[in-house]
Design a protein around this motif. Structure first.
Motif, PDB file in Angstrom:
ATOM      1  N   HIS A 244      -4.002  -6.231  -6.692  1.00  0.00           N
ATOM      2  CA  HIS A 244      -4.840  -5.701  -5.556  1.00  0.00           C
ATOM      3  C   HIS A 244      -4.045  -4.851  -4.787  1.00  0.00           C
ATOM      4  CE1 HIS A 244      -7.217 -10.033  -5.152  1.00  0.00           C
ATOM      5  NE2 HIS A 244      -7.431  -9.138  -6.197  1.00  0.00           N
ATOM      6  N   PRO A 245      -4.780  -3.916  -4.182  1.00  0.00           N
ATOM      7  CA  PRO A 245      -4.079  -2.604  -3.451  1.00  0.00           C
ATOM      8  C   PRO A 245      -2.979  -2.914  -2.608  1.00  0.00           C
ATOM      9  CG  PRO A 245      -6.558  -2.399  -3.414  1.00  0.00           C
ATOM     10  CD  PRO A 245      -6.147  -3.686  -3.833  1.00  0.00           C
ATOM     11  N   ASP A 246      -3.290  -3.936  -1.583  1.00  0.00           N
ATOM     12  CA  ASP A 246      -2.393  -4.274  -0.705  1.00  0.00           C
ATOM     13  C   ASP A 246      -1.053  -4.788  -1.285  1.00  0.00           C
ATOM     14  OD1 ASP A 246      -3.690  -6.441  -1.532  1.00  0.00           O
ATOM     15  OD2 ASP A 246      -3.123  -7.402   0.235  1.00  0.00           O
ATOM     16  N   HIS A 247      -0.867  -4.956  -2.656  1.00  0.00           N
ATOM     17  CA  HIS A 247       0.308  -5.208  -3.295  1.00  0.00           C
ATOM     18  C   HIS A 247       1.044  -4.228  -4.149  1.00  0.00           C
ATOM     19  CE1 HIS A 247       0.299  -9.487  -1.979  1.00  0.00           C
ATOM     20  NE2 HIS A 247      -1.014  -9.276  -1.996  1.00  0.00           N
ATOM     21  N   PHE A 248      -0.034  -3.675  -4.985  1.00  0.00           N
ATOM     22  CA  PHE A 248       0.206  -2.972  -6.267  1.00  0.00           C
ATOM     23  C   PHE A 248       0.131  -1.316  -5.973  1.00  0.00           C
ATOM     24  CE2 PHE A 248      -1.432  -0.726  -9.912  1.00  0.00           C
ATOM     25  CZ  PHE A 248      -0.667  -0.987 -10.979  1.00  0.00           C
ATOM     26  N   GLU A 249      -0.803  -0.948  -5.201  1.00  0.00           N
ATOM     27  CA  GLU A 249      -0.960   0.694  -5.048  1.00  0.00           C
ATOM     28  C   GLU A 249       0.336   1.325  -4.922  1.00  0.00           C
ATOM     29  OE1 GLU A 249      -3.458   3.949  -2.392  1.00  0.00           O
ATOM     30  OE2 GLU A 249      -2.568   2.247  -1.468  1.00  0.00           O
ATOM     31  N   GLY A 250       1.323   1.108  -4.095  1.00  0.00           N
ATOM     32  CA  GLY A 250       2.579   1.751  -3.856  1.00  0.00           C
ATOM     33  C   GLY A 250       3.240   1.728  -5.276  1.00  0.00           C
ATOM     34  N   SER A 251       3.005   1.284  -6.232  1.00  0.00           N
ATOM     35  CA  SER A 251       3.820   1.162  -7.488  1.00  0.00           C
ATOM     36  C   SER A 251       3.904   2.729  -8.081  1.00  0.00           C
ATOM     37  CB  SER A 251       3.247   0.511  -8.468  1.00  0.00           C
ATOM     38  OG  SER A 251       3.391  -0.982  -8.337  1.00  0.00           O
ATOM     39  N   GLU A 252       2.782   3.279  -7.410  1.00  0.00           N
ATOM     40  CA  GLU A 252       2.483   4.918  -8.140  1.00  0.00           C
ATOM     41  C   GLU A 252       3.465   5.962  -7.389  1.00  0.00           C
ATOM     42  OE1 GLU A 252      -1.287   6.230  -6.506  1.00  0.00           O
ATOM     43  OE2 GLU A 252      -0.868   6.102  -4.542  1.00  0.00           O
ATOM     44  N   VAL A 253       4.225   5.325  -6.591  1.00  0.00           N
ATOM     45  CA  VAL A 253       5.257   6.464  -5.893  1.00  0.00           C
ATOM     46  C   VAL A 253       6.624   6.317  -6.681  1.00  0.00           C
ATOM     47  CG1 VAL A 253       4.336   6.194  -3.784  1.00  0.00           C
ATOM     48  CG2 VAL A 253       6.485   5.150  -4.311  1.00  0.00           C
ATOM     49  N   PHE A 254       6.847   5.422  -7.735  1.00  0.00           N
ATOM     50  CA  PHE A 254       8.065   5.178  -8.482  1.00  0.00           C
ATOM     51  C   PHE A 254       8.060   6.090  -9.570  1.00  0.00           C
ATOM     52  CE2 PHE A 254       7.678   2.070  -5.331  1.00  0.00           C
ATOM     53  CZ  PHE A 254       8.880   1.783  -4.722  1.00  0.00           C
TER      54      PHE A 254
ATOM     55  N   VAL B  85      -7.656   4.037  -7.648  1.00  0.00           N
ATOM     56  CA  VAL B  85      -6.739   3.193  -8.457  1.00  0.00           C
ATOM     57  C   VAL B  85      -5.484   4.218  -8.786  1.00  0.00           C
ATOM     58  CG1 VAL B  85      -6.313   2.156 -10.850  1.00  0.00           C
ATOM     59  CG2 VAL B  85      -8.701   1.871  -9.812  1.00  0.00           C
ATOM     60  N   PRO B  86      -4.324   3.729  -8.420  1.00  0.00           N
ATOM     61  CA  PRO B  86      -3.262   4.495  -8.970  1.00  0.00           C
ATOM     62  C   PRO B  86      -3.145   5.129 -10.387  1.00  0.00           C
ATOM     63  CG  PRO B  86      -2.568   2.313  -7.912  1.00  0.00           C
ATOM     64  CD  PRO B  86      -3.908   2.425  -8.310  1.00  0.00           C
ATOM     65  N   ARG B  87      -3.090   6.499 -10.176  1.00  0.00           N
ATOM     66  CA  ARG B  87      -3.074   7.066 -11.741  1.00  0.00           C
ATOM     67  C   ARG B  87      -1.657   6.864 -12.460  1.00  0.00           C
ATOM     68  NH1 ARG B  87      -5.236  10.978  -8.511  1.00  0.00           N
ATOM     69  NH2 ARG B  87      -7.680  10.613  -8.293  1.00  0.00           N
ATOM     70  N   MET B  88      -1.710   5.891 -13.113  1.00  0.00           N
ATOM     71  CA  MET B  88      -0.354   5.610 -13.727  1.00  0.00           C
ATOM     72  C   MET B  88      -0.547   4.590 -14.713  1.00  0.00           C
ATOM     73  SD  MET B  88       1.516   3.294 -10.961  1.00  0.00           S
ATOM     74  CE  MET B  88       2.448   2.494 -12.191  1.00  0.00           C
ATOM     75  N   ASN B  89       0.342   4.454 -15.631  1.00  0.00           N
ATOM     76  CA  ASN B  89       0.278   3.637 -16.811  1.00  0.00           C
ATOM     77  C   ASN B  89       1.534   2.673 -16.281  1.00  0.00           C
ATOM     78  OD1 ASN B  89      -1.689   4.578 -18.646  1.00  0.00           O
ATOM     79  ND2 ASN B  89      -0.050   5.936 -19.094  1.00  0.00           N
ATOM     80  N   VAL B  90       0.986   1.207 -16.314  1.00  0.00           N
ATOM     81  CA  VAL B  90       2.129   0.303 -16.169  1.00  0.00           C
ATOM     82  C   VAL B  90       3.054   0.198 -17.487  1.00  0.00           C
ATOM     83  CG1 VAL B  90       2.401  -2.086 -15.909  1.00  0.00           C
ATOM     84  CG2 VAL B  90       0.578  -0.821 -14.771  1.00  0.00           C
TER      85      VAL B  90
ATOM     86  N   LEU C  66       0.786  -1.106   0.145  1.00  0.00           N
ATOM     87  CA  LEU C  66       0.124  -0.023   0.028  1.00  0.00           C
ATOM     88  C   LEU C  66       1.096   1.288  -0.167  1.00  0.00           C
ATOM     89  CD1 LEU C  66      -2.584  -1.033   2.578  1.00  0.00           C
ATOM     90  CD2 LEU C  66      -3.198  -0.597   0.198  1.00  0.00           C
ATOM     91  N   THR C  67       0.436   2.289  -0.739  1.00  0.00           N
ATOM     92  CA  THR C  67       1.213   3.653  -0.735  1.00  0.00           C
ATOM     93  C   THR C  67       1.495   4.070   0.506  1.00  0.00           C
ATOM     94  OG1 THR C  67       0.061   3.837  -2.940  1.00  0.00           O
ATOM     95  CG2 THR C  67       1.060   5.914  -1.706  1.00  0.00           C
ATOM     96  N   GLY C  68       0.651   4.004   1.553  1.00  0.00           N
ATOM     97  CA  GLY C  68       0.843   4.687   2.684  1.00  0.00           C
ATOM     98  C   GLY C  68       2.043   3.931   3.512  1.00  0.00           C
ATOM     99  N   TYR C  69       2.475   2.821   3.234  1.00  0.00           N
ATOM    100  CA  TYR C  69       3.471   1.954   3.777  1.00  0.00           C
ATOM    101  C   TYR C  69       4.923   1.909   2.901  1.00  0.00           C
ATOM    102  CZ  TYR C  69      -0.172   0.373   6.858  1.00  0.00           C
ATOM    103  OH  TYR C  69      -1.324   0.549   7.803  1.00  0.00           O
TER     104      TYR C  69
END
Ligand SMILES: [Zn+2]
Length: 221
Positions: free
Chosen positions: A67-77, A109-114, A37-40
């Motif tokens: 799923h959010p608990d795995h993927f959401e934090g991808s948005e910070v990279f 949903v993270p606003r990003m393109n994979v 998660l992004t927050g962590y």
């Protein structure tokens, strides 16, 4: 924490909040698996930096599923510098029911393109070759990331220590989950690195775990 060779493990140990285990493969690979998660993410990066790994070192973020608990934090990279991977089937899923799951949890949903769509087969990360194994059931485009050289499998939420991934979320499917677990059981494995709970290591422990799941849990899926 360094587990072995170039594998680092950041286990989620707070039983009151949801987030996943994250892993990092160092050496010349520099891949973060499931940022959580992004927050962590700041907490994760803090733990990584205590191991001498900086955010700037990360070249890949490989997600086992959306799923959010795995993927959401991808948005910070920074997508200019980091390749963020997700299976093509999961990218499609995220545009529909997979995205609706985020609203169920009250998050966006993270606003990003994979920028690193994954397909089944070999994938070269740094100087190592990994194998992407499509493993639907918990979600339609879940993957196992298999590292033949280390006989290690990053398996997301397909299989755990004496348990399996839920199939009651949108896109879940029990019959497919069983097939995916069987295909994992056919790999030569010395290390299973799941998205939740502890790791399973050693050939006989891994074999016993597959046997327990196939005999004890499959009848209920
Ligand atoms: Zn999970």
């Amino acid at each position: 924490m360094k587990l072995k060779n170039d594998i680092y493990i950041y286990e989620w140990t707070n039983p009151f909040e949801n987030n996943c285990n994250s892993f990092f493969v160092g050496g010349n690979v520099n891949a973060l698996i499931d940022p959580g998660l992004t927050g962590y993410v700041p907490d994760l990066l803090g733990k990584m930096s205590a191991d001498g790994i900086n955010k700037e070192d990360i070249r890949y973020v490989i997600n086992t599923h959306s799923h959010p608990d795995h993927f959401e934090g991808s948005e910070v990279f920074d997508q200019e510098k980091v390749k963020v991977g997700l299976h093509t089937k999961e990218i499609e899923f995220l545009k529909g029911a997979g995205g609706e799951l985020y609203s169920l949890f009250g998050i966006n949903v993270p606003r990003m393109n994979v920028n690193f769509p994954l397909e089944e087969g070999d994938v070269v990360l740094g100087d190592q070759t990994f194998k992407i194994i499509l493993a639907p059931g918990h979600s339609p485009g879940s993957i196992g990331l298999y590292w033949p050289e280390q006989k290690a499998l990053f398996c997301g939420d397909v299989i755990f220590d004496q348990s399996v991934g839920r199939t009651d979320f949108p896109g879940g499917n029990g019959a497919l989950l069983k097939k995916s677990i069987i295909s994992f059981s056919e790999l030569y494995l010395e290390l299973i690195l799941p998205g939740h709970m502890g790791i399973v290591s050693g050939r006989s422990n891994i074999q016993n775990n597959f046997n327990f799941i196939i005999q004890g849990i499959f009848p209920y899926i």
